[in-house]
Scaffold this motif. Structure first.
Motif, PDB file in Angstrom:
ATOM      1  N   TRP A  72       0.881  -1.151  -0.044  1.00 47.37           N
ATOM      2  CA  TRP A  72       0.122   0.014  -0.177  1.00 47.37           C
ATOM      3  C   TRP A  72       0.618   1.324  -0.362  1.00 47.37           C
ATOM      4  O   TRP A  72       1.784   0.773   0.532  1.00 47.37           O
TER       5      TRP A  72
ATOM      6  N   LEU B 134      -2.648   0.673  -4.133  1.00 48.63           N
ATOM      7  CA  LEU B 134      -2.292  -0.993  -4.233  1.00 48.63           C
ATOM      8  C   LEU B 134      -1.332  -0.768  -4.715  1.00 48.63           C
ATOM      9  O   LEU B 134      -1.684  -1.453  -6.208  1.00 48.63           O
TER      10      LEU B 134
ATOM     11  N   TYR C 134      -3.410   7.084  -3.059  1.00 47.31           N
ATOM     12  CA  TYR C 134      -3.742   5.876  -2.085  1.00 47.31           C
ATOM     13  C   TYR C 134      -3.846   4.777  -3.401  1.00 47.31           C
ATOM     14  O   TYR C 134      -4.492   5.052  -4.153  1.00 47.31           O
TER      15      TYR C 134
ATOM     16  N   TYR D 299     -10.580  -5.719  -1.945  1.00 43.18           N
ATOM     17  CA  TYR D 299      -9.515  -4.785  -2.361  1.00 43.18           C
ATOM     18  C   TYR D 299     -10.311  -2.711  -2.459  1.00 43.18           C
ATOM     19  O   TYR D 299      -9.810  -2.484  -1.518  1.00 43.18           O
TER      20      TYR D 299
ATOM     21  N   ARG E 251      -8.942   2.306   4.186  1.00 42.64           N
ATOM     22  CA  ARG E 251      -8.205   3.038   4.530  1.00 42.64           C
ATOM     23  C   ARG E 251      -8.177   4.241   4.270  1.00 42.64           C
ATOM     24  O   ARG E 251      -7.000   5.562   5.019  1.00 42.64           O
TER      25      ARG E 251
ATOM     26  N   ILE F 270      -9.102  -0.119   0.800  1.00 41.73           N
ATOM     27  CA  ILE F 270      -8.556   1.279   0.461  1.00 41.73           C
ATOM     28  C   ILE F 270      -9.767   2.357   0.292  1.00 41.73           C
ATOM     29  O   ILE F 270      -8.820   3.423   0.729  1.00 41.73           O
TER      30      ILE F 270
ATOM     31  N   ASN G 285      -6.734   1.462  -6.466  1.00 38.05           N
ATOM     32  CA  ASN G 285      -6.092   3.526  -6.847  1.00 38.05           C
ATOM     33  C   ASN G 285      -7.112   4.468  -5.992  1.00 38.05           C
ATOM     34  O   ASN G 285      -8.890   4.065  -6.942  1.00 38.05           O
TER      35      ASN G 285
END
Length: 148
Positions: A3, A50, A48, A88, A95, A92, A59
């Protein structure tokens, strides 16, 4: 799997290229939507993403408040097709929310969500604040997340 979160100015040329390619592949080609992907917001954003096996897998971009909206905004949320169905998107987004809350100490996030993703975003704590509208030929709604 790695990440990363970076300011635009800190992205390598390869990272920027991969992010833009992923966005064009998903939003322009896959969704068959012609629109100006390069919109002059990227320079103000946190990116941000991955990386899996040296490829962008997921993204988002995080826009500071007063850049596009009064609130902080998360946009360009994507998972590349070959990496989907692994959770994911949820990872994301969580996060990104955590970053906004913990690093920027912001209490509100606005998104422009494609209507078919309303339940996904609601499961992360966002709620609808607008009627449905068309953006680039795709039904959207505005949604807000607020710190509880």
């Amino acid at each position: 799997m790695e990440w990363k979160i970076k300011k635009y100015q800190d992205l390598t040329n390869d990272e920027l290229y991969q992010i833009l390619k992923a966005r064009v592949d998903v939003f322009v080609v896959e969704q068959n939507c012609t629109y100006p992907e390069l919109d002059n917001y990227d320079q103000e954003c946190m990116h941000y993403f991955l990386i899996i096996d040296n490829e962008i897998a997921a993204n988002v971009r995080i826009l500071p408040k007063q850049v596009k909206f009064d609130e902080v905004s998360i946009g360009r949320v994507l998972v590349v097709e070959k990496f989907r169905k692994n959770g994911y998107a949820r990872q994301i987004m969580q996060r990104a929310i955590d970053f906004v809350r913990d690093e920027w100490n912001e209490n509100k996030i606005r998104i422009q969500a494609q209507v078919y993703l309303k339940d996904f975003y609601a499961s992360l704590g966002f709620w609808q604040i607008s009627e449905m509208y068309m953006e680039d030929g795709i039904p959207h709604i505005d949604m807000i997340w607020e710190r509880g």
